[in-house]
Scaffold this active site. Structure first.
Site, mmCIF file in Angstrom:
data_model
loop_
_atom_site.group_PDB
_atom_site.id
_atom_site.type_symbol
_atom_site.label_atom_id
_atom_site.label_comp_id
_atom_site.label_asym_id
_atom_site.label_seq_id
_atom_site.Cartn_x
_atom_site.Cartn_y
_atom_site.Cartn_z
ATOM 1 C CE LYS A 283 -4.387 0.753 2.414
ATOM 2 N NZ LYS A 283 -5.036 0.568 3.715
HETATM 3 O O1 G3P Z 1 -9.564 1.492 4.623
HETATM 4 C C1 G3P Z 1 -9.234 2.746 5.113
HETATM 5 C C2 G3P Z 1 -9.758 2.866 6.475
HETATM 6 O O2 G3P Z 1 -9.005 2.113 7.350
HETATM 7 C C3 G3P Z 1 -9.919 4.240 6.965
HETATM 8 O O3 G3P Z 1 -11.112 4.247 7.621
HETATM 9 O O4 G3P Z 1 -12.761 5.011 9.220
HETATM 10 O O5 G3P Z 1 -10.323 5.582 9.536
HETATM 11 O O6 G3P Z 1 -11.652 6.668 7.744
HETATM 12 P P1 G3P Z 1 -11.479 5.443 8.583
#
Ligand code: G3P
Length: 217
Positions: free
Chosen positions: A83
């Site tokens: 990534k």
């Molecule tokens: O896949 C990306 C994710 O981990 C981010 O999610 O909820 O931290 O915006 P969030």
């Protein structure tokens, strides 16, 4: 639609993988930090449980170091997707790693033009962050829709991996607009099977069945 589980928690991954419905895993530095464990060890363990793509994120900021880190991560297992962030350095690293046959997931995508660049750089996955766009009053799902149109216009093979999913409705909407993959937190994934009418219907069926006095086995 493929389901990836968005966590580095190995117990959650094992439990969900046992359903046979998990096609891959995504992690990021914040999710790894939550486990309090060694990054490489956690990723190795995840790769031993899930056969599909497992995203492991580089932390360097310049392309040369990102490529080095990416090569090290790619050696962990065949199903690693390295990534990289959607920066010019990340795109350079994507191009180089993809050229070596490594799957690359370009993350932190917030615009259609960023997604276009990632596809041109040979990304296997582009990760638009739906929830974080919604958080600032923009429309995360509109971004998925735009990327779908652009990728289809040019037959880009890069898969759209809807990320930063926060709700069951996000999953449904992402499926409706044609995301290839949804990476879903464990709690949201479990919630997809729930419906109060399913519970109520089952209760009624079983009550009636009991009255028959019969058994199947
Ligand atoms: O896949 C990306 C994710 O981990 C981010 O999610 O909820 O931290 O915006 P969030």
């Amino acid at each position: 639609m493929k389901f990836f589980v968005d966590t580095a928690d190995i117990a959650e991954i094992r439990d969900l993988a046992a359903t046979g419905l998990v096609d891959g895993v995504t992690t990021n530095p914040s999710l790894v930090a939550k486990t309090g464990r060694n990054f490489i060890e956690v990723i190795e363990e995840i790769c031993s449980v899930v056969a599909g793509p497992v995203s492991a994120e580089v932390t360097a900021l310049d392309s040369v170091a990102m490529i080095e880190e990416g090569r090290k991560l790619a050696k962990i297992a065949k199903n690693i997707a390295v990534k990289v962030p959607l920066t010019w350095d990340g795109l350079r690293a994507c191009k180089a790693l993809a050229g070596e046959g490594t799957m690359v997931n370009v993350t932190l995508c917030f615009s259609a033009n960023q997604a276009l660049l990632a596809a041109k750089a040979g990304a296997s996955f582009i990760s638009p962050f739906i929830g974080r766009l919604d958080d600032i009053n923009l429309d995360g799902m509109e971004l998925i829709h735009d990327i779908r149109t652009i990728y289809d216009n040019y037959d880009f093979p890069t898969e759209i991996l809807a990320a930063s999913i926060r709700s069951a409705n996000h999953v449904k909407e992402a499926a409706l607009v044609g995301a290839d993959v949804a990476t879903v937190p464990p709690g949201v994934l479990r919630g997809l099977a729930n419906h109060p009418l399913t519970d109520k219907g089952l209760e009624l069926f079983l009550a009636d069945w009991k009255k028959t006095g019969q058994k199947i086995l």
